[in-house]
Design a protein around this motif. Structure first.
Motif, PDB file in Angstrom:
ATOM      1  N   SER A  27     -40.060 -48.672  32.600  1.00  4.58           N
ATOM      2  CA  SER A  27     -41.404 -48.090  32.475  1.00  4.58           C
ATOM      3  C   SER A  27     -42.384 -49.210  32.183  1.00  4.58           C
ATOM      4  N   HIS A  28     -43.567 -49.102  32.772  1.00  5.89           N
ATOM      5  CA  HIS A  28     -44.598 -50.122  32.590  1.00  5.89           C
ATOM      6  C   HIS A  28     -45.101 -50.070  31.152  1.00  5.89           C
ATOM      7  N   ALA A  42     -46.204 -48.308  48.760  1.00  2.00           N
ATOM      8  CA  ALA A  42     -44.983 -48.817  48.134  1.00  2.00           C
ATOM      9  C   ALA A  42     -45.226 -50.127  47.391  1.00  2.00           C
ATOM     10  N   ASN A  81     -38.781 -49.352  43.932  1.00  2.00           N
ATOM     11  CA  ASN A  81     -40.087 -49.724  43.394  1.00  2.00           C
ATOM     12  C   ASN A  81     -40.863 -50.666  44.311  1.00  2.00           C
ATOM     13  N   GLY A  82     -40.527 -50.625  45.598  1.00  3.18           N
ATOM     14  CA  GLY A  82     -41.268 -51.406  46.582  1.00  3.18           C
ATOM     15  C   GLY A  82     -40.595 -52.680  47.038  1.00  3.18           C
ATOM     16  N   PHE A  84     -42.510 -52.861  39.274  1.00  4.50           N
ATOM     17  CA  PHE A  84     -42.463 -51.450  38.895  1.00  4.50           C
ATOM     18  C   PHE A  84     -43.575 -50.716  39.642  1.00  4.50           C
ATOM     19  N   GLU A  85     -43.189 -49.693  40.389  1.00  4.05           N
ATOM     20  CA  GLU A  85     -44.137 -48.907  41.183  1.00  4.05           C
ATOM     21  C   GLU A  85     -45.029 -49.793  42.059  1.00  4.05           C
ATOM     22  N   GLY A  86     -44.404 -50.783  42.664  1.00  7.31           N
ATOM     23  CA  GLY A  86     -45.099 -51.620  43.641  1.00  7.31           C
ATOM     24  C   GLY A  86     -45.938 -52.730  43.076  1.00  7.31           C
ATOM     25  N   ARG A  87     -45.933 -52.887  41.760  1.00  6.76           N
ATOM     26  CA  ARG A  87     -46.715 -53.946  41.116  1.00  6.76           C
ATOM     27  C   ARG A  87     -45.806 -54.843  40.284  1.00  6.76           C
ATOM     28  N   ARG A 130     -48.429 -52.453  45.837  1.00  2.25           N
ATOM     29  CA  ARG A 130     -49.830 -52.248  45.467  1.00  2.25           C
ATOM     30  C   ARG A 130     -50.486 -53.562  45.037  1.00  2.25           C
TER      31      ARG A 130
END
Length: 488
Positions: free
Chosen positions: A486-487, A259, A281-282, A462-465, A261
């Motif tokens: 979106s990244h 979750a 997103n974590g 975003f997505e854990g980063r 990163r």
């Protein structure tokens, strides 16, 4: 004519005193004619570094190169032979001796009988090239502090030292005296007559006089560069550790999927770092890790520069407090009283805790009443059950518990979600007050307008980063919104 100062390089210098590593793999480059400041708080390793260069300490590791040649400096005489001289924070002049006698006293090859006629001629020729004017026959003890410091510098130059190391030289001087002396040395450095190394903890001296700066913290080189390229904020951030630092943190979710990163972030004292991002997103896993509710797979958390594990004891000692999302299910026990919920942080401390491991119900009630009044919690009283409160007043209850002990670090996730205008304004005001009192605030919110209003800096998760960062003044809502979706 004065000789050109050498190129000096320190590579990987390390010095230990028993179990203490005072200097840890520090490197430094001094170009001929540089005015280089070494900046750091007390205990940062500044004096240890230059004392290794001067041979007062023998380094445990590292190399010293002068004009490309490696040298082992066994003591101060060896450093003098290389052209190094040091001016100390406290004067080393002999008060009862004249200026002339003090100038010659520092010679490593001082003869038993001094040929004073020849030495006086040499001194006078030397002084004609110097920007300072001094009376050679005056007793050093009769000089003012600024004059003594000039003599200390002149002594090193007279003895042929072309790399001057100044260890907090202005601590005993007035601002005008300090500016005069440092200004003269800056001019001499620009003309290529001398290289100056200034050890200081004063930002103004670095900004006004140095060409380059190296910042040390806890024995390590944190950063540096050309002074003209660095702001005061940059120097402060390097010199003083962030109140909250997360380093390469990786966390799994409830399904054992990653979750968070390798996430790293830093929040300074008196700063709000806003974390924007769409839910999922974590963010929840990050907050739970900081709150001690979830164990990380990898990474470190530091508070005020020291490693931190979010146990109840450490959270209390470090004054780390959390306002989690959905407090009724994550930060409270709804069947317990308001007073009991308010005491979760300190029920085992006096005056609530009493001899024999018992609790004082009166102290518990009185503390509850105090916080209810102070944080404007609308409740029947401290003995009312928490589940009788509205959502806004539950949030006020958690806020009262977490902010009543002057937090150093505050982590808040969507603290105003679903609340009315009045409750939202109250909670935002309390968080801003904590920040203004010096707390480092990590503020996670899905409301971009809220972040634009409160945060000093904004990052996007975003997505854990963390995929984007901006100062609030430069923030573009469209760019942030696109990064949230979106990244880039």
């Amino acid at each position: 004519m004065m000789m050109r100062p050498p190129l000096v390089e320190v590579r990987g210098m390390t010095k230990r005193f028993g179990a203490l590593t005072a200097l840890d793999d520090v490197s430094l480059r001094l170009a001929p004619g540089a005015f280089h400041a070494i900046l750091g708080e007390n205990g940062a390793g500044k004096s240890t570094l230059v004392k290794c260069m001067m041979g007062y300490h023998r380094a445990d590791a590292g190399r010293l190169l002068v004009d490309g040649q490696e040298h082992q400096v066994a003591g101060p005489r060896g450093a003098h032979h290389l052209g190094f001289g040091m001016v100390y924070q406290h004067f080393t002049l002999v008060p009862s001796m004249t200026v002339a006698e003090n100038l010659i006293l520092g010679r490593d090859d001082l003869p038993a009988v001094v040929a004073w006629a020849a030495e006086r001629e040499r001194m006078e020729a030397f002084l004609r090239r110097m920007p300072f004017r001094v009376d050679l026959d005056r007793a050093a003890g009769a000089l003012a502090a600024g004059e003594k410091q000039k003599i200390e510098i002149l002594k090193q130059l007279f003895l042929g030292r072309r790399v001057l190391i100044l260890d907090e030289p202005t601590s005993v001087l007035t601002p005008d005296e300090a500016d005069q002396i440092l200004g003269v040395l800056r001019t001499m450095a620009r003309e290529g007559q001398v290289t100056v190394v200034l050890i200081t903890h004063k930002f103004r001296e670095v900004e006004a006089f140095a060409h380059e700066v190296t910042v040390l913290r806890a024995g390590r080189r944190i950063g540096g560069g050309h002074v003209k390229d660095l702001t005061r904020g940059d120097l402060v951030a390097m010199m003083i550790p962030p109140m909250l630092a997360v380093e390469a943190l990786t966390v799994l979710d409830d399904k054992a999927l990653t979750a968070v990163r390798e996430l790293s972030l830093a929040v300074g004292a008196g700063e709000i770092l806003g974390v924007a991002g769409v839910s999922g997103n974590g963010q929840r896993e990050l907050v739970e890790t900081l709150a001690g509710q979830r164990s990380p797979e990898a990474g470190l958390i530091r508070v005020a520069g020291e490693r931190y594990r979010p146990t109840r004891r450490q959270m209390r000692r470090r004054r780390v407090f959390v306002l989690p999302e959905e407090p009724l299910s994550n930060a409270c026990v709804r069947t317990m009283t308001i007073a009991e919920n308010l005491a979760f942080r300190n029920f085992d401390e006096p005056p609530i805790a009493v001899t024999g491991g018992f609790l004082s119900r009166r102290a518990l009630h009185d503390r509850g009443r105090e916080l209810i009044d102070r944080f404007k919690i609308r409740a029947a009283g401290p003995d009312a059950s928490l589940d009788t409160l509205s959502g806004g007043n539950v949030q006020r209850t958690v806020l009262a518990r977490e902010l009543s002990q002057s937090p150093k670090v505050l982590v808040a996730q969507n603290p105003c979600a679903g609340l009315d205008v009045a409750a939202t304004a109250e909670i935002r005001g309390r968080i801003m007050a904590a920040r203004n009192a010096g707390a480092a605030v990590l503020f996670l919110s899905e409301d971009l307008d809220e972040l634009m209003e409160l945060a000093d800096r904004i990052v996007v998760m975003f997505e854990g980063r963390l995929v984007y960062e901006t100062a609030r003044a430069a923030a573009d809502p469209h760019v942030i919104g696109h990064s949230m979706a979106s990244h880039l």
